[in-house]
Design an enzyme around this catalytic site. Structure first.
Site, mmCIF file in Angstrom:
data_model
loop_
_atom_site.group_PDB
_atom_site.id
_atom_site.type_symbol
_atom_site.label_atom_id
_atom_site.label_comp_id
_atom_site.label_asym_id
_atom_site.label_seq_id
_atom_site.Cartn_x
_atom_site.Cartn_y
_atom_site.Cartn_z
ATOM 1 N N ASN A 160 0.868 -1.176 0.000
ATOM 2 C CA ASN A 160 0.000 0.000 0.000
ATOM 3 C C ASN A 160 0.908 1.229 0.000
ATOM 4 O OD1 ASN A 160 -1.811 2.025 0.509
ATOM 5 N ND2 ASN A 160 -2.406 1.296 2.558
ATOM 6 N N GLU B 85 -5.044 -5.520 10.664
ATOM 7 C CA GLU B 85 -4.030 -4.496 10.878
ATOM 8 C C GLU B 85 -4.296 -3.791 12.203
ATOM 9 O OE1 GLU B 85 -2.154 -3.212 6.911
ATOM 10 O OE2 GLU B 85 -3.891 -1.949 7.243
HETATM 11 P P1 PGA Z 1 3.093 -0.016 7.698
HETATM 12 O O1 PGA Z 1 1.624 0.172 7.108
HETATM 13 O O2 PGA Z 1 3.650 -1.264 7.076
HETATM 14 O O3 PGA Z 1 3.838 1.229 7.283
HETATM 15 O O4 PGA Z 1 2.950 -0.132 9.173
HETATM 16 C C1 PGA Z 1 0.784 -0.928 6.923
HETATM 17 C C2 PGA Z 1 -0.528 -0.457 6.338
HETATM 18 O O5 PGA Z 1 -0.960 0.650 6.639
HETATM 19 O O6 PGA Z 1 -1.163 -1.200 5.580
#
Ligand code: PGA
Length: 249
Positions: free
Chosen positions: A9, A166
């Site tokens: 993402n 998440e």
């Molecule tokens: P991060 O973000 O890997 O920077 O913690 C994960 C996400 O928001 O999908």
């Protein structure tokens, strides 16, 4: 066997040139056997990314879409717009959308229904906040998020659903859930799906973990039996890091 998926993402990062460079660097990595690799550039770079990745196994997916088919929704994009440029999968429910753009479970249920109606794949994000975990409410919060946004879907829709757990306290913080915490929650989620639907739907749904996944911790997290891959933010902006994470699966 369940699909293995690693999705990047890119959030609101990278201008046109930087997007081209990142795509070129990813393409140079070659093929990714046994794992579905997806990247989500910002919406104005989707066309560019689809064109650049046309001959590659990397799939381009959206970061968000509106629940309405079309109409007076300034600044928004629709399912059919995404599909018209070759994007057939979309992230919905990311915690940043929930927190900064007031996306509620009810609105997300509508978005999911619209995506399913268009036969699009949905990478559905959910997860508890730090206070929920500290108060031992994390299972309840996750159950509520899933139940409000997804559990009205018919069995047949689940072939198009990818779940992404998440925990909000782990996103962009450098703090990850331990592999055991991830496994515990993923097993709980699979159990909920089995209860709501049946064993086969539960067994087949891919459940990704997201939140500060890096090349250094990916392997341990991905080794857990109910963790089927990752949704990667920060580390997805660097082709070497992202590729190392893909290879950890
Ligand atoms: P991060 O973000 O890997 O920077 O913690 C994960 C996400 O928001 O999908």
């Amino acid at each position: 066997m369940r699909k293995k998926i690693v999705a990047g993402n890119w959030k609101m990062n990278n201008n046109k040139e930087e997007t081209a460079q990142l795509i070129a660097a990813l393409k140079a990595k070659g093929s990714f056997a046994g794992v579905e690799v997806k990247v989500a550039p910002t919406s104005i770079h989707l066309v560019q990314a689809v064109d650049a990745l046309i001959d590659s196994a990397i799939e381009v997916i959206g970061q968000n879409m509106h629940q309405a088919t079309n109409g007076a929704y300034t600044g928004e994009i629709s399912a059919s717009m995404l599909q018209s440029i070759g994007v057939n999968s979309v992230i919905l429910g990311h915690s940043e959308r929930r927190a900064y753009f007031n996306e509620t479970d009810e609105a997300l249920a509508e978005k999911v229904a619209t995506a399913v109606k268009h036969d699009m794949e949905v990478v559905f994000c959910f997860g508890e906040e730090l206070a929920d975990r500290q108060n031992e409410q994390h299972f309840k919060v996750v159950e509520e998020q899933l139940s409000k946004a997804l559990f009205s879907l018919p069995n047949t829709a689940w072939g198009k659903i990818v779940l992404a757990y998440e925990p909000v306290w782990a996103i962009g913080t450098g703090e990850t859930a331990s592999p055991e915490q991830a496994q515990e929650m993923h097993a709980f989620i699979r159990g909920l799906v089995a209860q709501q639907y049946d064993a086969s739907v539960a067994e087949n749904v891919a459940i990704l973990y997201g939140g500060s996944v890096k090349s250094a911790n990916a392997q341990e997290i991905f080794s857990k039996p109910d963790v089927d891959g990752g949704l990667i933010g920060g580390a997805a902006l660097n082709a070497d890091d992202f590729f190392a994470i893909v290879q950890s699966i």
